[in-house]
Design an enzyme around this catalytic site. Structure first.
Site, PDB file in Angstrom:
ATOM      1  N   ASP A  26       0.839  -1.204   0.000  1.00  0.00           N
ATOM      2  CA  ASP A  26       0.000   0.000   0.000  1.00  0.00           C
ATOM      3  C   ASP A  26       0.871   1.250   0.000  1.00  0.00           C
ATOM      4  OD1 ASP A  26      -2.275  -1.559   0.197  1.00  0.00           O
ATOM      5  OD2 ASP A  26      -2.708  -1.069   2.279  1.00  0.00           O
TER       6      ASP A  26
ATOM      7  N   ARG B 200      -1.093  -0.760  -8.739  1.00  0.00           N
ATOM      8  CA  ARG B 200      -2.429  -0.302  -8.356  1.00  0.00           C
ATOM      9  C   ARG B 200      -2.465   1.228  -8.443  1.00  0.00           C
ATOM     10  NH1 ARG B 200      -3.590  -1.129  -2.301  1.00  0.00           N
ATOM     11  NH2 ARG B 200      -3.913  -3.316  -2.821  1.00  0.00           N
TER      12      ARG B 200
HETATM   13  C1  LIG Z   1      -8.542  -1.575  -3.634  1.00  0.00           C
HETATM   14  C2  LIG Z   1      -8.177  -0.227  -3.118  1.00  0.00           C
HETATM   15  C3  LIG Z   1      -6.923  -0.042  -2.565  1.00  0.00           C
HETATM   16  C4  LIG Z   1      -6.545   1.227  -2.115  1.00  0.00           C
HETATM   17  N1  LIG Z   1      -5.264   1.421  -1.661  1.00  0.00           N
HETATM   18  C5  LIG Z   1      -4.872   2.654  -1.320  1.00  0.00           C
HETATM   19  C6  LIG Z   1      -3.525   2.927  -0.960  1.00  0.00           C
HETATM   20  O1  LIG Z   1      -2.660   2.037  -0.915  1.00  0.00           O
HETATM   21  N2  LIG Z   1      -3.195   4.205  -0.624  1.00  0.00           N
HETATM   22  C7  LIG Z   1      -4.113   5.233  -0.669  1.00  0.00           C
HETATM   23  O2  LIG Z   1      -3.754   6.377  -0.399  1.00  0.00           O
HETATM   24  N3  LIG Z   1      -5.401   4.989  -0.993  1.00  0.00           N
HETATM   25  C8  LIG Z   1      -5.791   3.746  -1.310  1.00  0.00           C
HETATM   26  N4  LIG Z   1      -7.108   3.531  -1.665  1.00  0.00           N
HETATM   27  C9  LIG Z   1      -8.125   4.589  -1.430  1.00  0.00           C
HETATM   28  C10 LIG Z   1      -8.257   5.518  -2.618  1.00  0.00           C
HETATM   29  O3  LIG Z   1      -7.089   6.296  -2.732  1.00  0.00           O
HETATM   30  C11 LIG Z   1      -9.464   6.455  -2.432  1.00  0.00           C
HETATM   31  O4  LIG Z   1      -9.301   7.201  -1.279  1.00  0.00           O
HETATM   32  C12 LIG Z   1     -10.803   5.722  -2.379  1.00  0.00           C
HETATM   33  O5  LIG Z   1     -10.810   4.622  -3.229  1.00  0.00           O
HETATM   34  C13 LIG Z   1     -11.954   6.639  -2.780  1.00  0.00           C
HETATM   35  O6  LIG Z   1     -11.748   7.119  -4.065  1.00  0.00           O
HETATM   36  P1  LIG Z   1     -12.611   6.658  -5.352  1.00  0.00           P
HETATM   37  O7  LIG Z   1     -11.644   6.496  -6.486  1.00  0.00           O
HETATM   38  O8  LIG Z   1     -13.415   5.493  -5.055  1.00  0.00           O
HETATM   39  O9  LIG Z   1     -13.442   7.937  -5.746  1.00  0.00           O
HETATM   40  P2  LIG Z   1     -14.468   8.830  -4.924  1.00  0.00           P
HETATM   41  O10 LIG Z   1     -14.663  10.028  -5.803  1.00  0.00           O
HETATM   42  O11 LIG Z   1     -14.022   9.044  -3.526  1.00  0.00           O
HETATM   43  O12 LIG Z   1     -15.760   7.948  -4.913  1.00  0.00           O
HETATM   44  C14 LIG Z   1     -16.501   7.601  -6.055  1.00  0.00           C
HETATM   45  C15 LIG Z   1     -17.822   6.985  -5.607  1.00  0.00           C
HETATM   46  O13 LIG Z   1     -17.563   5.761  -4.921  1.00  0.00           O
HETATM   47  C16 LIG Z   1     -18.378   5.620  -3.773  1.00  0.00           C
HETATM   48  N5  LIG Z   1     -17.552   5.657  -2.557  1.00  0.00           N
HETATM   49  C17 LIG Z   1     -16.240   6.018  -2.484  1.00  0.00           C
HETATM   50  N6  LIG Z   1     -15.764   5.881  -1.216  1.00  0.00           N
HETATM   51  C18 LIG Z   1     -16.793   5.447  -0.486  1.00  0.00           C
HETATM   52  C19 LIG Z   1     -16.933   5.114   0.889  1.00  0.00           C
HETATM   53  N7  LIG Z   1     -15.908   5.215   1.746  1.00  0.00           N
HETATM   54  N8  LIG Z   1     -18.143   4.696   1.325  1.00  0.00           N
HETATM   55  C20 LIG Z   1     -19.176   4.570   0.467  1.00  0.00           C
HETATM   56  N9  LIG Z   1     -19.104   4.875  -0.844  1.00  0.00           N
HETATM   57  C21 LIG Z   1     -17.938   5.301  -1.321  1.00  0.00           C
HETATM   58  C22 LIG Z   1     -19.343   6.747  -3.839  1.00  0.00           C
HETATM   59  O14 LIG Z   1     -20.462   6.349  -4.586  1.00  0.00           O
HETATM   60  C23 LIG Z   1     -18.589   7.814  -4.584  1.00  0.00           C
HETATM   61  O15 LIG Z   1     -19.423   8.753  -5.194  1.00  0.00           O
HETATM   62  C24 LIG Z   1      -7.479   2.293  -2.168  1.00  0.00           C
HETATM   63  C25 LIG Z   1      -8.738   2.100  -2.728  1.00  0.00           C
HETATM   64  C26 LIG Z   1      -9.084   0.873  -3.202  1.00  0.00           C
HETATM   65  C27 LIG Z   1     -10.442   0.703  -3.821  1.00  0.00           C
END
Ligand SMILES: Cc1cc2nc3c(=O)[nH]c(=O)nc-3n(C[C@H](O)[C@H](O)[C@H](O)COP(=O)(O)OP(=O)(O)OC[C@H]3O[C@@H](n4cnc5c(N)ncnc54)[C@H](O)[C@@H]3O)c2cc1C
Length: 300
Positions: A129, A179
């Site tokens: 991560d 990722r």
């Molecule tokens: C598999 C995976 C691994 C990750 N690893 C890391 C990492 O190593 N380091 C790091 O900094 N970040 C990591 N993240 C987190 C990532 O950086 C984002 O903060 C997170 O995924 C929210 O961004 P989004 O792209 O989904 O977009 P957003 O614009 O935040 O969300 C898009 C849509 O998804 C839904 N959604 C998003 N989050 C939520 C929630 N918490 N609860 C309910 N609905 C939600 C909503 O419908 C929202 O409108 C990871 C995410 C995933 C999915």
């Protein structure tokens, strides 16, 4: 909320009360390796999984070593359950000693190596991560060192950081598992895009680089628009990719996308130290805060 996610007092209070458990359970698979494996077994019926043993910013060497032991146990259990071909693990270097005051790089690397050895022994992979921007160089350095013996180790890049397009160019190579996510940390404008649209544009630029690089892009987002763009680019460049989403977020979409034939991997955390992870999830979607607050008030 992102500041609170790093507050020791708030963490101690929340993790030691059972009041919040039902809400936390939406995002967290349970406390023990057996609970995590049971949830992973269900998900693995139609999706892939990456399991994260919760914990970060460990300031105590014994805890870092205990985290390695927890991963060993988890990997053995996955092997026993016959799941190692569909379930990998994700690790945070700060849980493996990267935040210690002395010899942090060496300790984190040694510990991460042990997790990689245990993963190799059962035939699965590890993704490292990415944490806040002050750790990016050191984390990518450790991933590079791990890849000498274990070329399958996955790296994570955050589209919100201005440097990430260049990092994608560096890492987009045949066999390289990368990722791409937006980034979950509150970063200053000097190093990060602060506007949602700018982060999204960066995400697309990075996707284009990864989809043409010959490696395996792991597209970690719940954002329907970015998912559609990833699918379009993958088709256009005949690229393989994984779509990755968090346990408890858009579960129906996860199953539908898997049914359409996409490789969907679910990030599944477990353990007692859920506070930092959970607070980052609340910060992403303040609507979740209502559920959390209600559970505290009605149970407290
Ligand atoms: C598999 C995976 C691994 C990750 N690893 C890391 C990492 O190593 N380091 C790091 O900094 N970040 C990591 N993240 C987190 C990532 O950086 C984002 O903060 C997170 O995924 C929210 O961004 P989004 O792209 O989904 O977009 P957003 O614009 O935040 O969300 C898009 C849509 O998804 C839904 N959604 C998003 N989050 C939520 C929630 N918490 N609860 C309910 N609905 C939600 C909503 O419908 C929202 O409108 C990871 C995410 C995933 C999915």
């Amino acid at each position: 909320m992102l500041a609170a996610s790093r507050s020791g007092a708030a963490r101690a209070f929340a993790e030691n009360t059972s009041m919040t458990r039902p809400v936390v359970d939406r995002f967290v698979a349970g406390v023990t390796a057996d609970e995590a494996v049971a949830v992973a077994r269900e998900i693995a019926l139609d999706r892939l999984v990456t399991i994260d043993h919760l914990g970060e910013d460990t300031l105590d060497r014994a805890r870092a070593d205990a985290t390695v032991a927890a991963y060993r146990t988890l990997l053995r259990r996955l092997d026993d359950a016959g799941l190692a071909d569909r379930v990998e693990v994700s690790v945070k270097l700060s849980a493996l000693g990267h935040a210690l005051p002395h010899d942090a790089d060496k300790i984190a690397l040694d510990n991460a190596r042990q997790v990689c050895e245990a993963a190799r022994a059962v035939g699965t992979t590890v993704t490292v991560d990415m944490e806040d921007h002050t750790t990016t160089d050191a984390t990518l350095g450790i991933v590079g060192d791990l890849r000498v013996d274990h070329p399958w180790v996955g790296a994570v890049l955050q589209a919100q950081l201005r440097r990430t397009e260049a990092d994608c160019r560096e890492l987009a190579a045949p066999g390289s598992r990368v990722r791409l996510c937006k980034g979950a940390y509150d970063e200053p404008a000097s190093v990060a895009y602060r506007e949602t649209a700018a982060v999204d544009r960066s995400f697309v630029r990075c996707l284009k680089i990864l989809m043409t690089g010959g490696g395996l892009p792991m597209v970690a987002t719940h954002d329907p628009r970015l998912i559609a763009i990833a699918r379009y680019l993958a088709d256009r460049h005949a690229a393989e990719f994984e779509l990755q989403m968090l346990h408890g977020v858009r579960p129906r979409a996860q199953r539908e996308l898997a049914a359409e034939g996409l490789a969907v991997r679910v990030y599944l955390p477990y353990g007692t130290e859920w506070f930092g992870y959970f607070m980052r999830r609340l910060a992403e979607r303040p609507a979740n805060l209502t559920f959390f607050a209600r559970s505290l008030l009605t149970r407290g």
